[in-house]
Write an enzyme that holds these catalytic residues in place. Structure first.
Site, mmCIF file in Angstrom:
data_model
loop_
_atom_site.group_PDB
_atom_site.id
_atom_site.type_symbol
_atom_site.label_atom_id
_atom_site.label_comp_id
_atom_site.label_asym_id
_atom_site.label_seq_id
_atom_site.Cartn_x
_atom_site.Cartn_y
_atom_site.Cartn_z
ATOM 1 N NE ARG A 63 1.024 2.284 -6.857
ATOM 2 C CZ ARG A 63 2.310 2.402 -6.551
ATOM 3 N NH1 ARG A 63 3.119 3.089 -7.335
ATOM 4 N NH2 ARG A 63 2.800 1.813 -5.467
ATOM 5 C CG ASP A 67 -1.072 -10.006 0.417
ATOM 6 O OD1 ASP A 67 -0.320 -10.790 -0.203
ATOM 7 O OD2 ASP A 67 -0.861 -9.669 1.595
ATOM 8 C CE LYS A 88 7.138 -0.303 5.330
ATOM 9 N NZ LYS A 88 7.345 -1.092 4.083
ATOM 10 C CB ILE A 139 5.837 -9.999 -5.442
ATOM 11 C CG1 ILE A 139 4.567 -9.483 -4.763
ATOM 12 C CG2 ILE A 139 5.493 -11.104 -6.444
ATOM 13 C CD1 ILE A 139 3.573 -8.829 -5.712
ATOM 14 N N GLY A 140 8.939 -10.382 -5.600
ATOM 15 C CA GLY A 140 10.097 -10.938 -6.294
ATOM 16 C C GLY A 140 10.957 -11.813 -5.412
ATOM 17 C CD GLU A 141 13.528 -9.120 -1.480
ATOM 18 O OE1 GLU A 141 13.407 -9.464 -0.277
ATOM 19 O OE2 GLU A 141 13.788 -7.947 -1.828
ATOM 20 C CG ASN A 198 9.893 4.481 2.931
ATOM 21 O OD1 ASN A 198 9.096 5.298 2.476
ATOM 22 N ND2 ASN A 198 10.130 3.323 2.330
ATOM 23 C CG LEU A 205 8.343 -8.303 -9.638
ATOM 24 C CD1 LEU A 205 8.157 -9.754 -10.049
ATOM 25 C CD2 LEU A 205 7.677 -7.365 -10.630
ATOM 26 N N GLY A 206 6.631 -5.683 -5.911
ATOM 27 C CA GLY A 206 6.051 -5.569 -4.586
ATOM 28 C C GLY A 206 4.642 -5.021 -4.736
ATOM 29 N NE ARG A 214 10.729 5.041 -1.834
ATOM 30 C CZ ARG A 214 9.647 4.326 -2.112
ATOM 31 N NH1 ARG A 214 8.838 3.956 -1.130
ATOM 32 N NH2 ARG A 214 9.342 4.026 -3.345
ATOM 33 C CD GLU A 228 13.291 0.461 -1.789
ATOM 34 O OE1 GLU A 228 12.703 1.074 -2.690
ATOM 35 O OE2 GLU A 228 12.693 -0.253 -0.951
ATOM 36 C CG HIS A 264 10.213 0.903 -7.596
ATOM 37 N ND1 HIS A 264 9.272 0.374 -8.459
ATOM 38 C CD2 HIS A 264 9.584 1.066 -6.417
ATOM 39 C CE1 HIS A 264 8.119 0.232 -7.830
ATOM 40 N NE2 HIS A 264 8.280 0.644 -6.589
#
Length: 402
Positions: free
Chosen positions: A241, A283, A16, A329-331, A9, A209-210, A93, A379, A181
């Site tokens: 963004r 952040d 990564k 963020i979501g996690e 990625n 959410l990231g 990816r 992913e 996504h």
């Protein structure tokens, strides 16, 4: 010797990677890591499946390793690490596959040239996603490579959900809502039945959410609508963004501020979102810890936009059975999940504060009409599965070389 799949990625300043090995008939993570700061001060770290550091290296300040140098270093490193494994292929990816590539595809020079045409639609991602592919095609043409696309999952959306109210000629030329996504949403769809069969078969909104953020409405685990559209700058405000914006603002910036396309691109992709509103950071962790009014405003706007989009996606589904949080963020952001769930009480979400504090997986009460979940995305595993399936058992093995 067991077969291994390398997953890559590549971003603008980092690469990564993950190495998956065939175990019990499915890919299992053996090694992962990244090289970051490719054009500043590069730093490499690799960790084993248990999370223990296997190798680490930092280059001198000012060393611009770049994507080419990073690929060379990774090839040398992996050659020394994979002595007991055969590299069956590399999965990448790639953000944008357009309308032509709705499934993973084996890479060659012709496919690469076609994918490069989508660079203007995802300028932060697409060119960088393709750099390692080009390098490996040049240096190891015998090594099978597979591109997996973030747009593919959304091709199940009904035609009306993919349409802009623009002249038909533009629609036929490809100006339409693609959604992104998709690899994350596809992974969540694949594991959701293990958590909530009703949600998997019914109407679910997944919130990825990231630093990049979007939401996807799924019915029967298929995408029917999403917040991102023609590009990955649409929808929710993100780290840098802007998210959805009145097109008239762009015209104003051109006519009254004298900004050209590149200046506007830089602003909406790199200088807006949480960073632009707060003036402090992109952040979410920094903003949640700050007492600065602008930091709080950025968080408030972020949560407000999620509330608006959740209502829209629930309307597109005609109801709601579950919400799923994923992404960095979501996690991990307990406070964001709490605010989103409380805002969604009118839809039937009843938050279990204690469960939310522990990170789930279920964070709604047993009596909640709409269940709420925290499910980590993967992913990389999704890409490994696609690469393995496309190449098949007959894929030629290859040595890892620079």
């Amino acid at each position: 010797m067991a077969d291994a799949i390398l997953v890559v990625n590549a971003g603008s300043s980092s690469i990564k990677f993950s190495v998956f090995v065939e175990r019990a008939g499915s890919p299992a993570l053996a090694l992962g890591g990244q090289i970051e700061g490719l054009y500043t001060r590069a730093h490499f770290v690799a960790k084993d499946a248990a999370g223990a550091t296997a190798s680490e290296k930092t280059w001198d300040a000012g060393t611009k390793l770049g994507h080419e140098g990073a690929v060379d270093f990774l090839a040398t490193f992996l050659r020394s690490e994979l002595t007991e494994l055969r590299l069956a292929g590399v999965g990448h990816r790639v953000v944008h596959g357009g309308l032509e590539y709705t499934k993973p595809v084996r890479m060659d020079a012709n496919v690469l040239a076609k994918l490069e045409k989508f660079n203007p639609l995802a300028p932060l991602h697409q060119p960088n996603n393709l750099k390692p592919i080009r390098l490996l095609l040049e240096r190891q043409p015998q090594l099978p490579q597979v591109a997996c696309f973030d747009t593919s999952f959304h091709r199940t959306q009904p035609p009306v959900a993919q349409r802009f109210a623009l002249p038909d000629e533009l629609h036929e030329a490809g100006v339409r809502r693609y959604g992104f996504h998709g690899l994350s949403y596809e992974y969540i769809a694949s594991v959701l039945p293990q958590h909530d069969r009703k949600a998997a078969a019914g109407r679910t909104v997944v919130l990825h959410l990231g630093n990049g953020a979007s939401m996807c409405a799924m019915e029967g685990s298929k995408s029917v609508a999403s917040t991102m559209g023609f590009t990955a700058v649409d929808g929710l405000p993100m780290g840098t963004r802007c998210g959805s914006i009145d097109p008239g603002v762009i015209l104003y910036l051109m006519d009254q501020r004298g900004m050209d396309a590149r200046a506007i691109e830089k602003m909406i992709y790199n200088q807006s979102g949480l960073l632009g509103v707060s003036g402090i950071s992109s952040d979410m962790r920094t903003l949640l810890a700050s007492k600065e009014p602008r930091a709080q405003l950025a968080v408030d706007l972020y949560v407000y936009r999620i509330r608006r989009e959740l209502g829209s996606l629930a309307a597109a589904l005609g109801g709601l059975d579950a919400v799923v949080f994923t992404g960095g963020i979501g996690e991990n952001a307990t406070a964001i999940r709490e605010r989103v769930c409380r805002d969604a009480a009118w839809l039937g979400v009843e938050l279990d504060a204690a469960a939310n504090g522990k990170g789930g997986p279920r964070i709604s009460t047993g009596g909640s009409r709409v269940s709420a979940w925290v499910i980590p995305t993967n992913e990389e595993l999704m890409i490994a599965r696609h690469t393995r399936a496309l190449l098949g058992a007959a894929a030629p093995a290859a040595a890892v070389s620079a």
